[in-house]
Write a protein that holds these residues in place. Structure first.
Motif, PDB file in Angstrom:
ATOM      1  N   THR A  88       0.815  -1.218   0.000  1.00 27.22           N
ATOM      2  CA  THR A  88       0.000   0.000   0.000  1.00 27.22           C
ATOM      3  C   THR A  88       0.845   1.264   0.000  1.00 27.22           C
ATOM      4  N   GLN A  89       2.049   1.212   0.547  1.00 26.92           N
ATOM      5  CA  GLN A  89       2.963   2.353   0.525  1.00 26.92           C
ATOM      6  C   GLN A  89       4.349   1.851   0.148  1.00 26.92           C
ATOM      7  N   LEU A  90       5.024   2.620  -0.686  1.00 25.06           N
ATOM      8  CA  LEU A  90       6.299   2.173  -1.232  1.00 25.06           C
ATOM      9  C   LEU A  90       7.362   3.236  -1.031  1.00 25.06           C
ATOM     10  N   PHE A  91       8.536   2.785  -0.555  1.00 26.14           N
ATOM     11  CA  PHE A  91       9.676   3.674  -0.347  1.00 26.14           C
ATOM     12  C   PHE A  91      10.905   3.045  -1.019  1.00 26.14           C
ATOM     13  N   THR A  92      12.045   3.697  -0.894  1.00 24.95           N
ATOM     14  CA  THR A  92      13.234   3.226  -1.607  1.00 24.95           C
ATOM     15  C   THR A  92      13.596   1.796  -1.242  1.00 24.95           C
ATOM     16  N   ASN A  93      13.731   1.505   0.039  1.00 24.91           N
ATOM     17  CA  ASN A  93      14.129   0.154   0.446  1.00 24.91           C
ATOM     18  C   ASN A  93      13.207  -0.458   1.491  1.00 24.91           C
ATOM     19  N   THR A  94      12.031   0.120   1.682  1.00 25.89           N
ATOM     20  CA  THR A  94      11.024  -0.462   2.568  1.00 25.89           C
ATOM     21  C   THR A  94       9.654  -0.276   1.938  1.00 25.89           C
ATOM     22  N   ALA A  95       8.675  -0.958   2.513  1.00 29.20           N
ATOM     23  CA  ALA A  95       7.295  -0.831   2.042  1.00 29.20           C
ATOM     24  C   ALA A  95       6.351  -1.145   3.192  1.00 29.20           C
ATOM     25  N   THR A  96       5.126  -0.652   3.083  1.00 26.58           N
ATOM     26  CA  THR A  96       4.069  -0.972   4.029  1.00 26.58           C
ATOM     27  C   THR A  96       3.067  -1.875   3.334  1.00 26.58           C
ATOM     28  N   VAL A  97       2.693  -2.971   4.000  1.00 28.42           N
ATOM     29  CA  VAL A  97       1.729  -3.910   3.433  1.00 28.42           C
ATOM     30  C   VAL A  97       0.564  -4.069   4.396  1.00 28.42           C
ATOM     31  N   THR A  98      -0.608  -4.368   3.837  1.00 28.92           N
ATOM     32  CA  THR A  98      -1.810  -4.618   4.627  1.00 28.92           C
ATOM     33  C   THR A  98      -2.511  -5.854   4.076  1.00 28.92           C
ATOM     34  N   SER A  99      -3.429  -6.394   4.862  1.00 25.85           N
ATOM     35  CA  SER A  99      -4.151  -7.588   4.460  1.00 25.85           C
ATOM     36  C   SER A  99      -5.008  -7.316   3.226  1.00 25.85           C
ATOM     37  N   VAL A 100      -4.990  -8.243   2.261  1.00 28.01           N
ATOM     38  CA  VAL A 100      -5.803  -8.111   1.054  1.00 28.01           C
ATOM     39  C   VAL A 100      -7.289  -8.166   1.396  1.00 28.01           C
ATOM     40  N   SER A 101      -7.644  -9.072   2.301  1.00 29.70           N
ATOM     41  CA  SER A 101      -9.055  -9.258   2.636  1.00 29.70           C
ATOM     42  C   SER A 101      -9.552  -8.319   3.709  1.00 29.70           C
ATOM     43  N   GLY A 102      -8.623  -7.625   4.373  1.00 30.57           N
ATOM     44  CA  GLY A 102      -9.006  -6.756   5.483  1.00 30.57           C
ATOM     45  C   GLY A 102      -9.033  -7.465   6.813  1.00 30.57           C
ATOM     46  N   ALA A 103      -8.782  -8.776   6.826  1.00 30.01           N
ATOM     47  CA  ALA A 103      -8.786  -9.543   8.068  1.00 30.01           C
ATOM     48  C   ALA A 103      -7.552  -9.197   8.907  1.00 30.01           C
ATOM     49  N   PRO A 104      -7.635  -9.325  10.219  1.00 31.53           N
ATOM     50  CA  PRO A 104      -6.477  -9.040  11.081  1.00 31.53           C
ATOM     51  C   PRO A 104      -5.302  -9.960  10.760  1.00 31.53           C
ATOM     52  N   LEU A 105      -4.098  -9.410  10.844  1.00 32.39           N
ATOM     53  CA  LEU A 105      -2.886 -10.183  10.580  1.00 32.39           C
ATOM     54  C   LEU A 105      -2.331 -10.679  11.908  1.00 32.39           C
ATOM     55  N   ALA A 106      -2.947 -11.730  12.424  1.00 34.56           N
ATOM     56  CA  ALA A 106      -2.585 -12.251  13.742  1.00 34.56           C
ATOM     57  C   ALA A 106      -1.268 -13.015  13.689  1.00 34.56           C
ATOM     58  N   ASN A 107      -0.562 -12.989  14.827  1.00 33.67           N
ATOM     59  CA  ASN A 107       0.648 -13.800  15.044  1.00 33.67           C
ATOM     60  C   ASN A 107       1.822 -13.419  14.148  1.00 33.67           C
ATOM     61  N   ILE A 108       1.792 -12.238  13.564  1.00 34.07           N
ATOM     62  CA  ILE A 108       2.928 -11.761  12.768  1.00 34.07           C
ATOM     63  C   ILE A 108       3.755 -10.819  13.620  1.00 34.07           C
ATOM     64  N   GLN A 109       5.073 -10.999  13.590  1.00 38.13           N
ATOM     65  CA  GLN A 109       5.963 -10.169  14.387  1.00 38.13           C
ATOM     66  C   GLN A 109       7.250  -9.894  13.620  1.00 38.13           C
ATOM     67  N   ALA A 110       8.047  -8.994  14.185  1.00 34.67           N
ATOM     68  CA  ALA A 110       9.322  -8.643  13.555  1.00 34.67           C
ATOM     69  C   ALA A 110      10.173  -9.892  13.347  1.00 34.67           C
ATOM     70  N   ASN A 111      10.884  -9.923  12.208  1.00 41.26           N
ATOM     71  CA  ASN A 111      11.765 -11.023  11.790  1.00 41.26           C
ATOM     72  C   ASN A 111      11.017 -12.209  11.216  1.00 41.26           C
ATOM     73  N   ASP A 112       9.686 -12.119  11.066  1.00 47.62           N
ATOM     74  CA  ASP A 112       8.995 -13.055  10.186  1.00 47.62           C
ATOM     75  C   ASP A 112       9.325 -12.653   8.757  1.00 47.62           C
TER      76      ASP A 112
END
Length: 383
Positions: A354-378
């Motif tokens: 959903t947002q794009l930068f030089t070497n990082t990006a922001t992502v969100t769920s396609v369906s809108g459902a909560p992204l449970a159990n995701i943490q840094a270094n996944d």
């Protein structure tokens, strides 16, 4: 439309990294599906189809044939997935009912194709360091004890000029030996947000004094110089080696053997020796770029904020807004014979950029459902 509750994928690391080899590779996967109106056959077919599709897309391969399954309860079913590879065989491993949830486990024998790979759309990021000289006494001629620093810098320039599927974006200003092993490789990749780590060693830099021609006694004796480079590339997430080669040249050494040279000077790099070293670096660039082109494009989760996830892939990696990625977690385990395996568990929700930068990006769920159990270094991977 049937809702897939969970897809779990287990493959060996070798299968994942070399999913475009000419031979078939076994993949094991399991999928869950909801049984609607008592229609077990439909649930079984859809769960199996989804498990195969997810496994193939995750590994960077795909299939195009219709397969009739002849194993147990799947004997009357058929699966069609249109893409670019072939499933040679599918075996039913297990089928478990828990209320209205059906879990089907299968093993597929897959022949991926070399000519296409979705992962080639993304640039693979590489980090390297200076290259140590194995026999340092060989650097005495020319006073080239720092030659490994400038070989690494020149290799970065050649690589980024000629490579199509990857970029060598950083040279760390210190030496690392090829024997440092998995922990150092993984740590370096993590610290620099690189997907692959390239280590090299100048394994030969010797000089040979050639005798002068007796018929042309007025000519000065000439020298020749050997140069060999041992180069290896590692997966930064696992530390596994994906490429290794030793390549060398022998060239006329047109300088006085007692002369000190600046290892960064154009005088050295424009000499016959320098030109041949540059040609060697170009050859290695092409080989490494080809090897990495179809390997899965992995990225790391940097942090999670509410329903948004920040990852370490961006524009420089070929990412585009709207791209869909798979979230997964990775763990290691040993089998009964002591062999180490990698296990990948895919998150049921896809994410989109959903947002794009030089070497990082922001992502969100396609369906809108909560992204449970995701943490840094996944991890995230290109589908």
């Amino acid at each position: 439309m049937l809702k897939i509750c969970r897809i779990t994928l287990t493959v060996t690391l070798a299968s994942l990294l070399f999913s475009f080899a000419s031979h078939a590779i076994w993949y094991e996967s399991s999928g869950q599906a909801v049984i609607h109106n008592g229609n077990k056959q439909q649930a079984r077919q859809q769960a199996t189809q989804e498990a195969i599709k997810q496994a193939l897309l995750f590994a960077g391969a795909s299939i195009s044939t219709i397969q009739h399954l002849t194993n147990g309860l799947l004997s009357d079913d058929s699966i069609e997935i249109r893409s670019s590879g072939e499933v040679d065989n599918i075996e039913l491993i297990d089928e478990v009912y828990d209320g209205d949830i059906l879990t089907v486990s299968i093993r597929a024998d897959i022949f991926p194709q070399k000519i296409e790979c979705r992962a080639a759309d993304y640039q693979k990021s590489i980090v390297t360091t200076w290259y140590p000289i194995k026999h340092r006494q060989q650097a005495t001629v020319g006073n080239l004890f720092d030659f490994g620093q400038y070989v690494a810098v020149n290799f970065q320039q050649e690589f980024n000029q000629h490579a199509k599927n990857s970029h060598l974006y950083k040279v760390e200003p210190y030496y690392l030996n090829l024997q440092n092993g998995e922990p150092v490789v993984v740590e370096l990749a993590h610290k620099t947000n690189a997907q692959f780590v390239l280590l090299a060693e100048i394994s030969e830099l010797s000089t040979i004094q050639n005798a002068s021609n007796r018929l042309a006694f007025w000519q000065s004796p000439t020298a020749s110089r050997d140069f060999s480079l041992t180069m290896a590339v590692y997966d930064g997430n696992t530390g596994d080696q994906v490429f290794k080669k030793i390549q060398g040249i022998t060239s006329i050494w047109e300088f006085d053997t007692h002369e000190s040279l600046d290892p960064s000077s154009s005088r050295l790099w424009r000499s016959e020796f320098g030109k041949q070293v540059t040609s060697l670096l170009q050859n290695l660039t092409n080989e490494i770029d080809d090897v990495l082109s179809c390997l899965p494009a992995f990225g790391r989760v940097l942090y999670v904020s509410n329903d948004q996830i920040n990852i370490n892939l961006g524009q420089q990696d070929g990412l585009r807004e709207g791209d869909q990625l798979t979230l997964f977690q990775m763990s290691q385990f040993f089998d009964t014979r002591g062999k180490l395996h990698q296990q990948y568990q895919l998150h049921p929700e896809l994410v989109t950029v959903t947002q794009l930068f030089t070497n990082t990006a922001t992502v969100t769920s396609v369906s809108g459902a909560p992204l449970a159990n995701i943490q840094a270094n996944d991890f995230v991977a290109r589908r």
